[in-house]
Design a protein around this motif. Structure first.
Motif, PDB file in Angstrom:
ATOM      1  N   LEU A 118     -50.119  31.438 -39.291  1.00  7.79           N
ATOM      2  CA  LEU A 118     -48.966  30.701 -38.766  1.00  7.79           C
ATOM      3  C   LEU A 118     -47.850  31.665 -38.353  1.00  7.79           C
ATOM      4  O   LEU A 118     -47.266  31.542 -37.270  1.00  7.79           O
ATOM      5  N   GLU A 119     -47.576  32.634 -39.189  1.00  9.75           N
ATOM      6  CA  GLU A 119     -46.529  33.614 -38.896  1.00  9.75           C
ATOM      7  C   GLU A 119     -46.854  34.397 -37.616  1.00  9.75           C
ATOM      8  O   GLU A 119     -45.991  34.612 -36.763  1.00  9.75           O
ATOM      9  N   THR A 120     -48.107  34.801 -37.473  1.00 11.96           N
ATOM     10  CA  THR A 120     -48.522  35.565 -36.295  1.00 11.96           C
ATOM     11  C   THR A 120     -48.446  34.711 -35.042  1.00 11.96           C
ATOM     12  O   THR A 120     -48.024  35.183 -33.977  1.00 11.96           O
ATOM     13  N   ALA A 121     -48.845  33.464 -35.151  1.00 13.26           N
ATOM     14  CA  ALA A 121     -48.784  32.560 -34.002  1.00 13.26           C
ATOM     15  C   ALA A 121     -47.351  32.436 -33.505  1.00 13.26           C
ATOM     16  O   ALA A 121     -47.089  32.499 -32.291  1.00 13.26           O
ATOM     17  N   ARG A 122     -46.417  32.259 -34.414  1.00 13.32           N
ATOM     18  CA  ARG A 122     -45.009  32.143 -34.023  1.00 13.32           C
ATOM     19  C   ARG A 122     -44.499  33.436 -33.387  1.00 13.32           C
ATOM     20  O   ARG A 122     -43.798  33.421 -32.378  1.00 13.32           O
ATOM     21  N   GLU A 123     -44.856  34.549 -33.977  1.00 11.88           N
ATOM     22  CA  GLU A 123     -44.399  35.845 -33.473  1.00 11.88           C
ATOM     23  C   GLU A 123     -44.901  36.101 -32.053  1.00 11.88           C
ATOM     24  O   GLU A 123     -44.157  36.606 -31.198  1.00 11.88           O
ATOM     25  N   LEU A 124     -46.169  35.752 -31.801  1.00  5.72           N
ATOM     26  CA  LEU A 124     -46.803  36.083 -30.524  1.00  5.72           C
ATOM     27  C   LEU A 124     -46.719  34.963 -29.485  1.00  5.72           C
ATOM     28  O   LEU A 124     -47.172  35.136 -28.361  1.00  5.72           O
ATOM     29  N   GLY A 125     -46.163  33.821 -29.863  1.00  6.43           N
ATOM     30  CA  GLY A 125     -46.065  32.714 -28.926  1.00  6.43           C
ATOM     31  C   GLY A 125     -47.388  32.029 -28.664  1.00  6.43           C
ATOM     32  O   GLY A 125     -47.652  31.569 -27.551  1.00  6.43           O
ATOM     33  N   ILE A 126     -48.219  31.945 -29.690  1.00  7.83           N
ATOM     34  CA  ILE A 126     -49.543  31.326 -29.591  1.00  7.83           C
ATOM     35  C   ILE A 126     -49.503  29.965 -30.283  1.00  7.83           C
ATOM     36  O   ILE A 126     -48.991  29.843 -31.399  1.00  7.83           O
ATOM     37  N   SER A 127     -50.036  28.956 -29.657  1.00  4.45           N
ATOM     38  CA  SER A 127     -50.120  27.641 -30.292  1.00  4.45           C
ATOM     39  C   SER A 127     -51.289  27.604 -31.266  1.00  4.45           C
ATOM     40  O   SER A 127     -52.316  28.265 -31.059  1.00  4.45           O
ATOM     41  N   LEU A 128     -51.132  26.826 -32.309  1.00  2.00           N
ATOM     42  CA  LEU A 128     -52.234  26.548 -33.225  1.00  2.00           C
ATOM     43  C   LEU A 128     -52.692  25.114 -32.994  1.00  2.00           C
ATOM     44  O   LEU A 128     -51.860  24.219 -32.774  1.00  2.00           O
ATOM     45  N   ILE A 129     -53.995  24.917 -33.006  1.00  2.00           N
ATOM     46  CA  ILE A 129     -54.577  23.588 -32.857  1.00  2.00           C
ATOM     47  C   ILE A 129     -55.292  23.265 -34.160  1.00  2.00           C
ATOM     48  O   ILE A 129     -56.271  23.928 -34.519  1.00  2.00           O
ATOM     49  N   ALA A 130     -54.780  22.286 -34.880  1.00  2.00           N
ATOM     50  CA  ALA A 130     -55.329  21.947 -36.188  1.00  2.00           C
ATOM     51  C   ALA A 130     -56.525  21.025 -36.059  1.00  2.00           C
ATOM     52  O   ALA A 130     -56.433  19.950 -35.483  1.00  2.00           O
ATOM     53  N   TYR A 131     -57.664  21.474 -36.610  1.00  2.00           N
ATOM     54  CA  TYR A 131     -58.801  20.562 -36.715  1.00  2.00           C
ATOM     55  C   TYR A 131     -58.900  20.079 -38.156  1.00  2.00           C
ATOM     56  O   TYR A 131     -58.320  20.673 -39.065  1.00  2.00           O
ATOM     57  N   SER A 132     -59.584  18.975 -38.353  1.00  2.00           N
ATOM     58  CA  SER A 132     -59.688  18.313 -39.655  1.00  2.00           C
ATOM     59  C   SER A 132     -58.312  18.009 -40.255  1.00  2.00           C
ATOM     60  O   SER A 132     -58.068  18.251 -41.440  1.00  2.00           O
ATOM     61  N   ILE A 170     -48.238  24.805 -19.532  1.00  2.00           N
ATOM     62  CA  ILE A 170     -48.996  23.546 -19.501  1.00  2.00           C
ATOM     63  C   ILE A 170     -48.504  22.630 -20.613  1.00  2.00           C
ATOM     64  O   ILE A 170     -48.454  23.018 -21.782  1.00  2.00           O
ATOM     65  N   GLY A 171     -48.114  21.406 -20.264  1.00  2.00           N
ATOM     66  CA  GLY A 171     -47.615  20.453 -21.239  1.00  2.00           C
ATOM     67  C   GLY A 171     -48.711  19.542 -21.764  1.00  2.00           C
ATOM     68  O   GLY A 171     -49.400  18.886 -20.976  1.00  2.00           O
ATOM     69  N   LEU A 172     -48.863  19.502 -23.066  1.00  2.00           N
ATOM     70  CA  LEU A 172     -49.882  18.662 -23.698  1.00  2.00           C
ATOM     71  C   LEU A 172     -49.253  17.749 -24.746  1.00  2.00           C
ATOM     72  O   LEU A 172     -48.214  18.069 -25.332  1.00  2.00           O
ATOM     73  N   SER A 173     -49.891  16.624 -24.995  1.00  2.00           N
ATOM     74  CA  SER A 173     -49.467  15.747 -26.078  1.00  2.00           C
ATOM     75  C   SER A 173     -49.680  16.478 -27.403  1.00  2.00           C
ATOM     76  O   SER A 173     -50.649  17.231 -27.551  1.00  2.00           O
ATOM     77  N   PRO A 174     -48.786  16.301 -28.382  1.00  2.00           N
ATOM     78  CA  PRO A 174     -48.953  16.988 -29.672  1.00  2.00           C
ATOM     79  C   PRO A 174     -50.282  16.651 -30.345  1.00  2.00           C
ATOM     80  O   PRO A 174     -50.776  17.432 -31.161  1.00  2.00           O
ATOM     81  N   ALA A 198     -48.674  13.024 -38.718  1.00  2.00           N
ATOM     82  CA  ALA A 198     -47.313  13.366 -38.303  1.00  2.00           C
ATOM     83  C   ALA A 198     -46.850  14.648 -38.983  1.00  2.00           C
ATOM     84  O   ALA A 198     -46.163  15.478 -38.370  1.00  2.00           O
ATOM     85  N   TRP A 199     -47.204  14.829 -40.248  1.00  2.00           N
ATOM     86  CA  TRP A 199     -46.846  16.061 -40.968  1.00  2.00           C
ATOM     87  C   TRP A 199     -47.443  17.281 -40.266  1.00  2.00           C
ATOM     88  O   TRP A 199     -46.783  18.321 -40.131  1.00  2.00           O
ATOM     89  N   VAL A 200     -48.683  17.170 -39.784  1.00  2.00           N
ATOM     90  CA  VAL A 200     -49.331  18.297 -39.112  1.00  2.00           C
ATOM     91  C   VAL A 200     -48.649  18.616 -37.789  1.00  2.00           C
ATOM     92  O   VAL A 200     -48.336  19.778 -37.500  1.00  2.00           O
ATOM     93  N   ILE A 201     -48.392  17.597 -36.968  1.00  2.00           N
ATOM     94  CA  ILE A 201     -47.905  17.872 -35.608  1.00  2.00           C
ATOM     95  C   ILE A 201     -46.403  18.122 -35.520  1.00  2.00           C
ATOM     96  O   ILE A 201     -45.938  18.698 -34.532  1.00  2.00           O
ATOM     97  N   TYR A 202     -45.656  17.727 -36.554  1.00  3.82           N
ATOM     98  CA  TYR A 202     -44.208  17.933 -36.508  1.00  3.82           C
ATOM     99  C   TYR A 202     -43.667  18.815 -37.630  1.00  3.82           C
ATOM    100  O   TYR A 202     -42.534  19.287 -37.553  1.00  3.82           O
ATOM    101  N   GLY A 203     -44.458  19.063 -38.655  1.00  2.00           N
ATOM    102  CA  GLY A 203     -43.969  19.808 -39.817  1.00  2.00           C
ATOM    103  C   GLY A 203     -43.691  21.274 -39.553  1.00  2.00           C
ATOM    104  O   GLY A 203     -42.956  21.916 -40.311  1.00  2.00           O
ATOM    105  N   GLN A 204     -44.277  21.829 -38.483  1.00  5.52           N
ATOM    106  CA  GLN A 204     -44.056  23.238 -38.145  1.00  5.52           C
ATOM    107  C   GLN A 204     -43.413  23.372 -36.763  1.00  5.52           C
ATOM    108  O   GLN A 204     -43.700  24.287 -36.002  1.00  5.52           O
ATOM    109  N   GLY A 205     -42.547  22.450 -36.434  1.00  7.10           N
ATOM    110  CA  GLY A 205     -41.901  22.479 -35.125  1.00  7.10           C
ATOM    111  C   GLY A 205     -42.909  22.175 -34.031  1.00  7.10           C
ATOM    112  O   GLY A 205     -43.721  21.257 -34.158  1.00  7.10           O
ATOM    113  N   ASP A 206     -42.880  22.965 -32.965  1.00  9.43           N
ATOM    114  CA  ASP A 206     -43.804  22.746 -31.849  1.00  9.43           C
ATOM    115  C   ASP A 206     -45.017  23.666 -31.898  1.00  9.43           C
ATOM    116  O   ASP A 206     -45.810  23.696 -30.954  1.00  9.43           O
TER     117      ASP A 206
END
Length: 324
Positions: free
Chosen positions: A203-217, A19-23, A277-285
């Motif tokens: 963050l490390e676990t999310a990358r390893e498992l292919g899970i997206s993180l959604i940043a609030y605040s 599923i494609g979502l806007s960053p 921009a730092w939040v949505i692009y600073g850690q790749g996708d």
């Protein structure tokens, strides 16, 4: 929403869902009509203003919206659905995330209470169903079993959690894997003043498992917009529940604000847009962000962040003046 002529950014995959979502997504806690968890945090927004905020977000390419049961006990969901209807959005034309409140509930209530969420969101369906926080009453395994059943019944399109630590993410993923499924996302606090996910394993676990993180605040409750630094009197207008937290954030924000101001001048942007921009692009996708908006103008201004592609050097500069 892909036909936006001036869109310079790409939709990205949510977890391993396809599923494609806007960053950037629109958070809708502020649509709670002053009820539930919004008491003392958000004021009242009338429906006309909510309609305009949602319309502006859609016009800028935002294709997903996040809400929750706790946001006014259905009031935010209902307000969001009304705004989408007024915007002419048909079911399936946008992506909606909501959350189940686990307090003193069995995991089976994920299934029995989903129709209530669907009722408030009608005619829209729940795309991403999230456990709002780990809770103590129902095990993560039981929660994921019920989520998997809903997915297999075609009731939801993706499974998410919120405020889970690294080990809890692993438990959820392992259980879903037994059903042939994967955890799509974990919604966590993340901004330039709170970078704990970078050091606590999330963050490390999310990358390893292919899970997206959604940043609030992502703007630290407005501190990273600079408005309180420019106008200290604004702090007295903040609902009392948020005031103490904002004061603490202000104490360590000055070097970050200074660096944001320096970088934003290069892009002819506001510091809030650079912070987003730092939040949505600073850690790749890996990291999406939820930006709230309490005015139509703010909704439009948030969109500018999508077009600010910070350089590696600028990201490093911001990292050097911020911390966990």
């Amino acid at each position: 929403m892909d036909n936006i002529l001036d869109k310079k950014w790409a939709y990205r995959e949510l977890g391993q869902t396809g599923i494609g979502l806007s960053p950037l997504g629109l958070g809708s806690w502020q649509f709670s009509r002053g009820k539930g968890a919004a008491i003392g945090v958000w004021g009242m927004l009338n429906q006309a203003k909510v309609n305009e905020i949602v319309l502006n977000s859609l016009a800028g390419g935002i294709n997903w919206f996040d809400t929750a049961e706790a946001y006014g006990m259905g009031q935010s969901e209902e307000s969001l659905a009304e705004a989408l209807k007024q915007a002419g959005i048909r079911p399936g034309e946008c992506f909606i995330a909501t959350k189940w409140q686990p307090t003193m509930r069995s995991a089976s209530s994920l299934k029995t209470l989903l129709p209530i969420r669907e009722g408030f969101l009608s005619p829209y369906k729940v795309d991403l169903y999230q456990v709002h926080f780990p809770g103590l009453f129902a095990s993560i395994d039981a929660q994921m079993d019920n989520m998997a059943a809903l997915y297999k019944e075609g009731r939801i399109r993706a499974i998410g959690v919120s405020n889970f630590n690294a080990s809890q993410m692993r438990i959820a993923q392992k259980r879903l894997n037994k059903h042939g499924l994967s955890l799509a996302s974990n919604q966590v606090k993340y901004n330039l003043l709170d970078r704990q996910i970078e050091t606590n394993g999330v963050l490390e676990t999310a990358r390893e498992l292919g899970i997206s993180l959604i940043a609030y605040s992502p703007l630290a409750m407005g501190v990273l917009s600079g408005k309180y630094q420019r106008n200290p009197e604004y702090l007295e207008m903040v609902p009392f529940i948020r005031r103490k937290t904002i004061r603490r954030a202000l104490e360590k924000s000055m070097p970050v604000i200074a660096k944001l101001s320096e970088i934003s001048a290069r892009y002819n942007a506001d510091i809030a847009q650079v912070a987003l921009a730092w939040v949505i692009y600073g850690q790749g996708d890996t990291v999406f962000a939820l930006a709230g908006a309490s005015t139509p103008v703010q909704a439009r201004e948030n969109l500018r962040a999508l077009d600010i592609k910070l350089t590696a050097a600028e990201i490093a500069e911001l990292n050097s003046v911020s911390g966990s």
